[in-house]
Structures are given as C-alpha cells and as structure tokens.
Write a protein that holds these residues in place. Sequence first.
Motif, PDB file in Angstrom:
ATOM      1  N   ILE A  82       0.829  -1.200   0.000  1.00 42.68           N
ATOM      2  CA  ILE A  82       0.000   0.000   0.000  1.00 42.68           C
ATOM      3  C   ILE A  82       0.865   1.253   0.000  1.00 42.68           C
ATOM      4  O   ILE A  82       0.599   2.219  -0.729  1.00 42.68           O
ATOM      5  CB  ILE A  82      -0.954  -0.004   1.204  1.00 42.68           C
ATOM      6  N   THR A  83       1.922   1.248   0.798  1.00 40.20           N
ATOM      7  CA  THR A  83       2.823   2.399   0.846  1.00 40.20           C
ATOM      8  C   THR A  83       3.444   2.654  -0.521  1.00 40.20           C
ATOM      9  O   THR A  83       3.522   3.797  -0.987  1.00 40.20           O
ATOM     10  CB  THR A  83       3.922   2.173   1.890  1.00 40.20           C
ATOM     11  N   GLY A  84       3.854   1.571  -1.179  1.00 42.91           N
ATOM     12  CA  GLY A  84       4.435   1.712  -2.516  1.00 42.91           C
ATOM     13  C   GLY A  84       3.441   2.251  -3.525  1.00 42.91           C
ATOM     14  O   GLY A  84       3.772   3.114  -4.352  1.00 42.91           O
ATOM     15  N   ASN A  85       2.179   1.765  -3.443  1.00 42.58           N
ATOM     16  CA  ASN A  85       1.157   2.243  -4.374  1.00 42.58           C
ATOM     17  C   ASN A  85       0.833   3.715  -4.144  1.00 42.58           C
ATOM     18  O   ASN A  85       0.597   4.465  -5.095  1.00 42.58           O
ATOM     19  CB  ASN A  85      -0.110   1.401  -4.235  1.00 42.58           C
ATOM     20  N   LEU A  86       0.785   4.126  -2.896  1.00 43.11           N
ATOM     21  CA  LEU A  86       0.481   5.528  -2.594  1.00 43.11           C
ATOM     22  C   LEU A  86       1.589   6.458  -3.078  1.00 43.11           C
ATOM     23  O   LEU A  86       1.325   7.610  -3.461  1.00 43.11           O
ATOM     24  CB  LEU A  86       0.275   5.712  -1.093  1.00 43.11           C
ATOM     25  N   GLU A  87       2.811   5.984  -3.066  1.00 37.35           N
ATOM     26  CA  GLU A  87       3.949   6.812  -3.454  1.00 37.35           C
ATOM     27  C   GLU A  87       4.282   6.715  -4.936  1.00 37.35           C
ATOM     28  O   GLU A  87       5.098   7.490  -5.442  1.00 37.35           O
ATOM     29  CB  GLU A  87       5.176   6.419  -2.625  1.00 37.35           C
ATOM     30  N   ALA A  88       3.643   5.787  -5.651  1.00 39.68           N
ATOM     31  CA  ALA A  88       3.938   5.588  -7.068  1.00 39.68           C
ATOM     32  C   ALA A  88       3.404   6.753  -7.903  1.00 39.68           C
ATOM     33  O   ALA A  88       2.444   7.430  -7.529  1.00 39.68           O
ATOM     34  CB  ALA A  88       3.342   4.277  -7.557  1.00 39.68           C
ATOM     35  N   ALA A  89       4.014   6.966  -9.047  1.00 43.28           N
ATOM     36  CA  ALA A  89       3.565   8.024  -9.949  1.00 43.28           C
ATOM     37  C   ALA A  89       2.188   7.678 -10.505  1.00 43.28           C
ATOM     38  O   ALA A  89       1.881   6.505 -10.755  1.00 43.28           O
ATOM     39  CB  ALA A  89       4.570   8.184 -11.091  1.00 43.28           C
ATOM     40  N   PRO A  90       1.328   8.663 -10.692  1.00 42.05           N
ATOM     41  CA  PRO A  90      -0.026   8.397 -11.192  1.00 42.05           C
ATOM     42  C   PRO A  90       0.003   7.806 -12.606  1.00 42.05           C
ATOM     43  O   PRO A  90       0.876   8.135 -13.426  1.00 42.05           O
ATOM     44  CB  PRO A  90      -0.687   9.776 -11.192  1.00 42.05           C
ATOM     45  N   VAL A  91      -0.969   6.919 -12.873  1.00 38.07           N
ATOM     46  CA  VAL A  91      -1.147   6.344 -14.203  1.00 38.07           C
ATOM     47  C   VAL A  91      -2.614   6.486 -14.588  1.00 38.07           C
ATOM     48  O   VAL A  91      -3.484   6.693 -13.732  1.00 38.07           O
ATOM     49  CB  VAL A  91      -0.735   4.858 -14.245  1.00 38.07           C
ATOM     50  N   ALA A  92      -2.901   6.375 -15.876  1.00 40.07           N
ATOM     51  CA  ALA A  92      -4.286   6.459 -16.337  1.00 40.07           C
ATOM     52  C   ALA A  92      -5.091   5.304 -15.757  1.00 40.07           C
ATOM     53  O   ALA A  92      -4.622   4.161 -15.720  1.00 40.07           O
ATOM     54  CB  ALA A  92      -4.326   6.424 -17.863  1.00 40.07           C
ATOM     55  N   VAL A  93      -6.289   5.587 -15.296  1.00 42.72           N
ATOM     56  CA  VAL A  93      -7.107   4.573 -14.641  1.00 42.72           C
ATOM     57  C   VAL A  93      -7.406   3.412 -15.590  1.00 42.72           C
ATOM     58  O   VAL A  93      -7.551   2.266 -15.164  1.00 42.72           O
ATOM     59  CB  VAL A  93      -8.407   5.210 -14.095  1.00 42.72           C
ATOM     60  N   GLU A  94      -7.475   3.708 -16.909  1.00 42.33           N
ATOM     61  CA  GLU A  94      -7.774   2.647 -17.881  1.00 42.33           C
ATOM     62  C   GLU A  94      -6.676   1.596 -17.967  1.00 42.33           C
ATOM     63  O   GLU A  94      -6.916   0.497 -18.472  1.00 42.33           O
ATOM     64  CB  GLU A  94      -8.007   3.263 -19.272  1.00 42.33           C
ATOM     65  N   ARG A  95      -5.493   1.915 -17.469  1.00 44.26           N
ATOM     66  CA  ARG A  95      -4.402   0.929 -17.501  1.00 44.26           C
ATOM     67  C   ARG A  95      -4.572  -0.158 -16.447  1.00 44.26           C
ATOM     68  O   ARG A  95      -4.007  -1.243 -16.576  1.00 44.26           O
ATOM     69  CB  ARG A  95      -3.054   1.635 -17.291  1.00 44.26           C
ATOM     70  N   LEU A  96      -5.334   0.131 -15.381  1.00 45.16           N
ATOM     71  CA  LEU A  96      -5.429  -0.798 -14.257  1.00 45.16           C
ATOM     72  C   LEU A  96      -6.793  -1.458 -14.121  1.00 45.16           C
ATOM     73  O   LEU A  96      -6.950  -2.397 -13.333  1.00 45.16           O
ATOM     74  CB  LEU A  96      -5.093  -0.070 -12.947  1.00 45.16           C
ATOM     75  N   THR A  97      -7.780  -0.977 -14.867  1.00 43.57           N
ATOM     76  CA  THR A  97      -9.113  -1.572 -14.796  1.00 43.57           C
ATOM     77  C   THR A  97      -9.802  -1.396 -16.144  1.00 43.57           C
ATOM     78  O   THR A  97      -9.346  -0.617 -16.990  1.00 43.57           O
ATOM     79  CB  THR A  97      -9.943  -0.938 -13.665  1.00 43.57           C
ATOM     80  N   SER A  98     -10.894  -2.092 -16.320  1.00 44.81           N
ATOM     81  CA  SER A  98     -11.603  -2.064 -17.595  1.00 44.81           C
ATOM     82  C   SER A  98     -13.100  -2.122 -17.339  1.00 44.81           C
ATOM     83  O   SER A  98     -13.538  -2.446 -16.227  1.00 44.81           O
ATOM     84  CB  SER A  98     -11.166  -3.248 -18.465  1.00 44.81           C
ATOM     85  N   PRO A  99     -13.933  -1.799 -18.362  1.00 42.28           N
ATOM     86  CA  PRO A  99     -15.384  -1.861 -18.165  1.00 42.28           C
ATOM     87  C   PRO A  99     -15.838  -3.265 -17.750  1.00 42.28           C
ATOM     88  O   PRO A  99     -15.507  -4.256 -18.407  1.00 42.28           O
ATOM     89  CB  PRO A  99     -15.943  -1.494 -19.552  1.00 42.28           C
ATOM     90  N   GLY A 100     -16.570  -3.333 -16.643  1.00 41.48           N
ATOM     91  CA  GLY A 100     -17.026  -4.617 -16.133  1.00 41.48           C
ATOM     92  C   GLY A 100     -15.940  -5.439 -15.469  1.00 41.48           C
ATOM     93  O   GLY A 100     -16.199  -6.560 -15.027  1.00 41.48           O
ATOM     94  N   GLY A 101     -14.725  -4.905 -15.361  1.00 41.70           N
ATOM     95  CA  GLY A 101     -13.619  -5.648 -14.766  1.00 41.70           C
ATOM     96  C   GLY A 101     -13.522  -5.431 -13.266  1.00 41.70           C
ATOM     97  O   GLY A 101     -14.430  -4.898 -12.618  1.00 41.70           O
ATOM     98  N   THR A 102     -12.410  -5.860 -12.714  1.00 43.32           N
ATOM     99  CA  THR A 102     -12.157  -5.725 -11.273  1.00 43.32           C
ATOM    100  C   THR A 102     -10.796  -5.082 -11.046  1.00 43.32           C
ATOM    101  O   THR A 102      -9.970  -5.011 -11.969  1.00 43.32           O
ATOM    102  CB  THR A 102     -12.198  -7.095 -10.580  1.00 43.32           C
TER     103      THR A 102
END
Length: 301
Positions: free
Chosen positions: A51-71
């Motif tokens: 969680i600490t690593g994710n909070l400190e990571a550089a932002p990415v486009a939300v579409e890179r990590l999830t998709s319509p109807g995905g998880t």
Amino acid sequence: MPTLDDVYRFLLTPRWLALHVVVLLVIPAFVLLGQWQFGRFEERSTSSDQITGNLEAAPVAVERLTSPGGTVSTQDKYRTVLAKGTYDANAQLLVRRRVQDRAVGFYVLTPLVTADGTGVLVNRGWVKAGSTADAHPEVPAPSSGEVTVTGRLRPSETEETSGIRDRAGLPAGQVLLINTEAIGRRLPYKLLGGYVELTEQSPAAAVAPAPVPTPDVGEGGGLNLAYGVQWWLFIGVAIGGWALLIRREAADLRAAASAPATPGGPDPGAHSEGPSGGDGNEKSPDVAPRAAAAPAERAGS
C-alpha cells in the motif's frame, strides 16, 4: 532411605495426571497461536509495504489498471490514478453510514464520463448526515465542464469485503455499498471496475465535500509480531512452572521421609518403675519414720 521411584511415584496420582494433560494441551495451543500471529505479521507487513508503494507511485491512467465490467486487483489497491471527463450530476449517489472524524455521514459518489463514453465512479468525499437518518444532507454540487481527477484506486465493495450488509428500501439516490456492478445496471454507459477516491481535481471545485483521509498503513503488523513472541514465551513459562512444581513436590516428600521420629515417646522400662519413679524396691518416704515410731508408742502404753 526412600528410592527415586518412591519419591516420584506421586506423578502417577490422579491430580498430577490431570496437570500433565493440561500442560500437554497448552503447549501445542500456544505454538499454534504464535504461528498464527507470525502469519498475520507477514501478511500485514506485505500489505503495508504494498500500500505504501502504491500511494507513493507516480499516477497512471485509470484505464491501464481496470476495464469496463472488470475488477481491481489486490496489487493495484490504493494505486494513484488519473481520470479525465465530465461529472454526471444526475446519476450522483450518497453512500450511507460512513464514519469520518467520529461522525456518521455519507460518501458522495459521482460518475465521471470519459471522452470514449465510459464512466468511472468517483468518491468525491464525505458530508455530514442530516438531522435525521432519512434527511437529505447538504451536498456540494460537482464541477461542471471537463475535469481531471487524481485519486486512489479502490476495488468494488461487497458484503464480504466491507462487512456491511446491503438492504433494499433505502431513500432514493442512496446506497450502502460502492458496488460497481450493481450501480452500473442503473446507468446508460459502462463503468470501469472499482472506483476512484478523489485526492485532487483540476480545475479545483469552489466548494467540495471533505476529502477522505489517507489510509492508515499502521505498524505493518508489529503488534502481531509482539503477540507471536509472547505466545511462544508462554510455552517456556508453562514448561518451567511444570518442572518447578514437580521439584518442589519431590523435595517435600524427601524431607518428610528423612525426618527423625518425634521425641518424648514412652520408655520401654517405665513399666518396672514404682510410683515414685525409682527402681521398684524403694519404700515410700514415710515408711521408715512410721517403723521407728512403733516401739515408742508401745512403751508409752
């Protein structure tokens, strides 16, 4: 002199057999409790680091990590993401029973529709509850026009993951869970899986709900590590106490067996003694004077 078998025979008495059983049950129980706490320590430490690593990571486009109807995968939880689009104010929802600053209120959940017609749920923040449970709270309106949202990516909520029991019959525009699949059935466009917890918006809103606090990463399971060590220390305490009780009992039995007979008992020769305690041949002290006085009494007569 008592033998070793005689001294430690007490270990087979019912009272001691019961104690042996208790100790033999307690030791493996403490071992398992310690292992469970160490497992929780490793799990929480791994989660905390992630969680600490994710909070400190550089932002990415939300579409890179999830998709319509995905998880949203566990590895991407709280990852900082970017989304660009326009708020759908007509589809805004209030999420009931959310506590912040020790007060009960609502999360303000507003879909953000992107340029390709896909929506993503955005938790814009928290507002205090109204005067009654069913009263509509004061909610700042979402910004109009296109905005860029920065926030923490969160997985969709379910009863199992949130501990909140969903139910029907809520006031219009209110929900108990941020369940992307259930909410998406009401909308004319598809929703990306999960939702975004707003941390920043450009351009900034003139008035906005209170931001949701950054998640408490905690001590990474430090308490679980301490509890695990404590349970295993209890194993040593149980064994040491068991051995100490056995040694004390054995020492008491040895002392009782080697103690001398109690003095002051009857003397075997006491049966031959006379009333005065002599050898039985002595006369009573007044016998001799009486014998000497007999001739004088006769002479006077």
